[in-house]
Design a protein around this motif. Sequence first.
Motif, short mmCIF file in Angstrom:
data_model
loop_
_atom_site.label_atom_id
_atom_site.label_comp_id
_atom_site.label_asym_id
_atom_site.label_seq_id
_atom_site.Cartn_x
_atom_site.Cartn_y
_atom_site.Cartn_z
N THR A 287 -12.71 -32.92 -23.79
CA THR A 287 -12.15 -31.98 -22.84
C THR A 287 -10.77 -31.54 -23.29
O THR A 287 -10.02 -32.29 -23.91
CB THR A 287 -12.04 -32.60 -21.43
OG1 THR A 287 -11.23 -33.76 -21.51
CG2 THR A 287 -13.41 -32.95 -20.90
N SER B 196 -14.76 -28.11 -21.66
CA SER B 196 -15.21 -29.20 -22.52
C SER B 196 -16.00 -28.62 -23.69
O SER B 196 -16.60 -27.55 -23.58
CB SER B 196 -16.05 -30.20 -21.74
OG SER B 196 -17.23 -29.59 -21.30
N GLN B 197 -15.99 -29.35 -24.76
CA GLN B 197 -16.66 -28.91 -25.96
C GLN B 197 -17.55 -30.05 -26.46
O GLN B 197 -17.14 -31.21 -26.51
CB GLN B 197 -15.63 -28.55 -27.02
CG GLN B 197 -16.22 -28.04 -28.29
CD GLN B 197 -15.12 -27.66 -29.28
OE1 GLN B 197 -13.94 -27.88 -29.02
NE2 GLN B 197 -15.51 -27.11 -30.40
N ARG B 198 -18.77 -29.71 -26.83
CA ARG B 198 -19.71 -30.70 -27.34
C ARG B 198 -19.42 -30.91 -28.82
O ARG B 198 -19.41 -29.98 -29.62
CB ARG B 198 -21.14 -30.19 -27.16
CG ARG B 198 -22.17 -31.16 -27.60
CD ARG B 198 -23.56 -30.61 -27.29
NE ARG B 198 -24.56 -31.60 -27.58
CZ ARG B 198 -25.48 -31.47 -28.52
NH1 ARG B 198 -25.56 -30.36 -29.22
NH2 ARG B 198 -26.34 -32.43 -28.73
N VAL B 199 -19.18 -32.18 -29.19
CA VAL B 199 -18.88 -32.54 -30.57
C VAL B 199 -19.92 -33.55 -31.04
O VAL B 199 -20.15 -34.57 -30.40
CB VAL B 199 -17.46 -33.15 -30.71
CG1 VAL B 199 -17.18 -33.58 -32.12
CG2 VAL B 199 -16.43 -32.17 -30.21
N GLU B 200 -20.55 -33.24 -32.17
CA GLU B 200 -21.55 -34.15 -32.74
C GLU B 200 -20.91 -34.92 -33.88
O GLU B 200 -20.39 -34.32 -34.84
CB GLU B 200 -22.76 -33.36 -33.23
CG GLU B 200 -23.92 -34.24 -33.57
CD GLU B 200 -25.18 -33.43 -33.81
OE1 GLU B 200 -26.02 -33.93 -34.59
OE2 GLU B 200 -25.30 -32.33 -33.25
N GLN B 201 -20.92 -36.22 -33.77
CA GLN B 201 -20.34 -37.09 -34.78
C GLN B 201 -21.26 -37.18 -36.00
O GLN B 201 -22.45 -36.89 -35.90
CB GLN B 201 -20.11 -38.49 -34.19
CG GLN B 201 -19.17 -38.52 -33.00
CD GLN B 201 -17.77 -38.07 -33.36
OE1 GLN B 201 -17.32 -38.19 -34.49
NE2 GLN B 201 -17.07 -37.52 -32.37
N VAL C 195 -23.30 -37.89 -29.88
CA VAL C 195 -22.74 -36.68 -29.26
C VAL C 195 -21.74 -37.10 -28.21
O VAL C 195 -21.99 -38.00 -27.40
CB VAL C 195 -23.86 -35.84 -28.61
CG1 VAL C 195 -23.27 -34.66 -27.87
CG2 VAL C 195 -24.84 -35.38 -29.66
N GLU C 196 -20.59 -36.48 -28.23
CA GLU C 196 -19.59 -36.73 -27.19
C GLU C 196 -18.96 -35.41 -26.78
O GLU C 196 -19.04 -34.42 -27.49
CB GLU C 196 -18.52 -37.71 -27.67
CG GLU C 196 -17.64 -37.18 -28.78
CD GLU C 196 -16.60 -38.20 -29.19
OE1 GLU C 196 -15.47 -37.76 -29.48
OE2 GLU C 196 -16.89 -39.41 -29.23
N TYR C 197 -18.41 -35.42 -25.59
CA TYR C 197 -17.78 -34.21 -25.05
C TYR C 197 -16.28 -34.42 -25.01
O TYR C 197 -15.80 -35.42 -24.48
CB TYR C 197 -18.31 -33.91 -23.65
CG TYR C 197 -19.75 -33.46 -23.68
CD1 TYR C 197 -20.05 -32.13 -23.86
CD2 TYR C 197 -20.79 -34.36 -23.55
CE1 TYR C 197 -21.36 -31.70 -23.91
CE2 TYR C 197 -22.11 -33.95 -23.59
CZ TYR C 197 -22.38 -32.61 -23.77
OH TYR C 197 -23.68 -32.18 -23.83
#
Length: 126
Positions: free
Chosen positions: A81, A67-72, A77-79
């Motif tokens: 996968t 999974s990768q942490r993505v900041e909008q 913040v959402e993860y």
Amino acid sequence: MSTFAHYFFFAPVFATVFGFLGWMVPAILFREAVTRRRVGVHTLFRTGYAIIAVLSLFLFAIGTRTSQRVEQPGGAVEYVTSPRDHDVAPLLGTAASFAVVWLLRRQWHRWRRSSGGPRGFEYDGR
């Protein structure tokens, strides 16, 4: 390729640890039964390799997901996968490592038999 190399080089170390721990639990729970059985170093080693092989087979069959942490842009913040990755490298690395260890052990025993067995203190007849 790096996963294969890691499993190839570290499998003997982990096999020793897992084999020891794998026989420790039955030794504690079933003291009488285990004391009657001769458990040698090679038995611990094979047990550890069996545990690693089962875990490697699990990684191949089920796969791993990262999974990768993505900041909008709004700060949320959402993860995200990735799809599952079915990797055969752990299984092949474990099998290759076990084959090399088995061949080295076989060659060692062949060499020991041809050299006349273990050499210790010799009796000089006095």
